[in-house]
Design an enzyme around this catalytic site. Structure first.
Site, PDB file in Angstrom:
ATOM      1  N   HIS A  72      72.847  72.716 -44.147  1.00  0.00           N
ATOM      2  CA  HIS A  72      73.343  72.946 -42.794  1.00  0.00           C
ATOM      3  C   HIS A  72      72.412  73.909 -42.059  1.00  0.00           C
ATOM      4  O   HIS A  72      72.092  74.980 -42.598  1.00  0.00           O
ATOM      5  CB  HIS A  72      74.761  73.522 -42.824  1.00  0.00           C
ATOM      6  CG  HIS A  72      75.760  72.594 -43.450  1.00  0.00           C
ATOM      7  ND1 HIS A  72      75.860  72.418 -44.813  1.00  0.00           N
ATOM      8  CD2 HIS A  72      76.684  71.775 -42.888  1.00  0.00           C
ATOM      9  CE1 HIS A  72      76.811  71.530 -45.081  1.00  0.00           C
ATOM     10  NE2 HIS A  72      77.327  71.129 -43.925  1.00  0.00           N
ATOM     11  N   ASP A 132      73.028  69.446 -41.328  1.00  0.00           N
ATOM     12  CA  ASP A 132      74.193  69.113 -40.515  1.00  0.00           C
ATOM     13  C   ASP A 132      74.601  70.261 -39.595  1.00  0.00           C
ATOM     14  O   ASP A 132      74.278  71.432 -39.836  1.00  0.00           O
ATOM     15  CB  ASP A 132      75.397  68.799 -41.407  1.00  0.00           C
ATOM     16  CG  ASP A 132      75.287  67.454 -42.088  1.00  0.00           C
ATOM     17  OD1 ASP A 132      74.209  66.842 -42.042  1.00  0.00           O
ATOM     18  OD2 ASP A 132      76.290  67.010 -42.693  1.00  0.00           O
TER      19      ASP A 132
END
Length: 421
Positions: free
Chosen positions: A389, A247
């Site tokens: 992430h 992400d």
């Protein structure tokens, strides 16, 4: 015992000779494109004592078939004969798409005045081995080789498809039912499709490459706007799967490192991109896509959508989708709401599946490469969707150990759209 020693040496020599001879006999049926590294003579037989029938210049490209360590059979234009292997060097090719309207002419030499060797249709996938002065590329399509204008080509972009043919899709060397048959791609195999041409699609699946009937492929995108937090378990006996997801990127420094690690282990992943980062790093978005990974929408500003009006939710989502389209020519196939915050109002705006997760590595919180693996070990199972992430250096540092561990546990790395089926 001493009497047997000379015979052992002779036997070893004979076995070695047989193995070497068999190796070249096997190679003899395999032709490759090679480059000529120095001006060299071509002989009618593999011997400098035989008749010289021509010359090939340094920088030429030839179709080469090795016959021994010292000699190689070559073909170039109308010339066929033997050259010393030391005069050749192996080269690799790159896929390109013919984009010139009406196709592009294949020439025997890098000149518009050269003899025409054929026409390569628009949207054909060809393989480029090198360039020549004046804007020419040496290419191969099927068994055809020659030169085309470089400006008639461009790099293709892949789209994931799934084979949808009960008996599998028959793979051809060229886009034609009469093209040489290379094998069959099994039903339900996920492939990378690079082009379609008069009802044929050029696809790659591992080592299998070639053209199949386009009608035997199906989209793998999941329709609707349902919310998912885990994938579909595989049938008994099939390889377990996990979906690695990243992400908040793309990040100019971290995302390329993650791409390199994924490539090293032939692992696919899904990247949920923030629109403003997408806009700033469009070249990286393209690299993610061209590497065969899936791209998802993660809103423009990483806003908590449940606190926004419907109009603002739509703006966050649409603006990001448009930025992704501008980078790769495709809209995102999946969506992830920031913080996992979603409700009926949010989903009324979303037209693709909303993807949550089954394992949160908390990499954003602890910023510790080793702890990422700890969280994965504690919870991973078939169908897991793992949240990470690609904006933290520690995530890039810890990814390799995560992949190595999961590989040892028998997991395959797939995209989110794949794990939902």
């Amino acid at each position: 015992m001493k009497k047997l020693f000379p015979y052992a040496i002779i036997l070893t020599f004979l076995i070695s000779f047989v193995f070497v001879d068999n190796a070249f006999a096997k190679a003899e049926s395999t032709s490759v494109i090679q480059s000529v590294v120095k001006d060299t003579a071509v002989y009618v037989e593999p011997s400098v004592e035989s008749t010289e029938i021509g010359q090939v210049a340094k920088g030429s490209y030839v179709t080469a078939t090795p016959v021994s360590k010292e000699w190689t059979l070559i073909k170039v234009q109308q010339l066929e004969g033997y050259v010393e292997t030391a005069a050749l060097v192996s080269i690799t090719s790159e896929k390109y798409l013919v984009t010139q309207k009406g196709g592009t002419t294949l020439f025997t030499y890098p000149s518009p005045d050269a003899q025409k060797a054929g026409l390569l249709n628009e949207n054909s996938i060809i393989f480029v081995y090198g360039s020549a002065p004046g804007g020419w590329s040496f290419v191969q399509y099927g068994h055809q080789t020659g030169y085309v204008a470089t400006n008639s080509l461009k790099k293709p972009v892949a789209t994931k498809k799934r084979v949808n043919a009960a008996n599998g899709a028959v793979l051809h060397l060229t886009a034609s039912p009469s093209g040489e048959v290379l094998g069959t791609i099994a039903n339900k195999t996920v492939v990378q499709q690079y082009t379609t041409l008069v009802g044929w699609a050029y696809v790659e699946a591992g080592e299998q490459k070639g053209y199949v009937k386009a009608s035997e492929l199906a989209n793998i995108q999941i329709p609707g706007n349902k919310v998912y937090n885990k994938g579909v378990p595989v049938a008994k006996g099939e390889k377990k799967r996990v979906a690695l997801t990243f992400d908040d990127g793309p990040d100019a420094k971290v995302t390329p490192q993650i791409l390199a690690t994924l490539k090293k282990y032939d692992a696919k992943a899904t990247f949920f991109m923030v629109g403003q980062n997408t806009s700033k790093n469009s070249a990286i978005v393209k690299k993610v896509y061209e590497a065969g990974h899936e791209i998802g929408n993660h809103t423009w500003n990483h806003s908590k959508l449940t606190t926004l009006s419907t109009a603002n939710v739509k703006q966050e989502v649409d603006r990001t989708s448009n930025a992704i389209y501008a980078a790769i020519g495709q809209y995102p196939t999946v969506f992830r709401p920031p913080y996992g915050a979603t409700n009926d109002k949010v989903r009324s705006v979303i037209t693709t599946p909303s993807i949550l997760w089954s394992i949160d590595t908390l990499d954003w919180k602890h910023r510790n490469a080793d702890k990422i693996l700890t969280y994965v070990k504690a919870s991973v199972k078939d169908g897991s969707i793992i949240l990470m992430h690609d904006i933290h250096q520690t995530t890039a540092n810890g990814l390799e150990n995560v992949i190595l561990y999961l590989q040892k546990q028998g997991y395959e790395f797939v995209t989110v759209s794949e794990i939902l089926q």
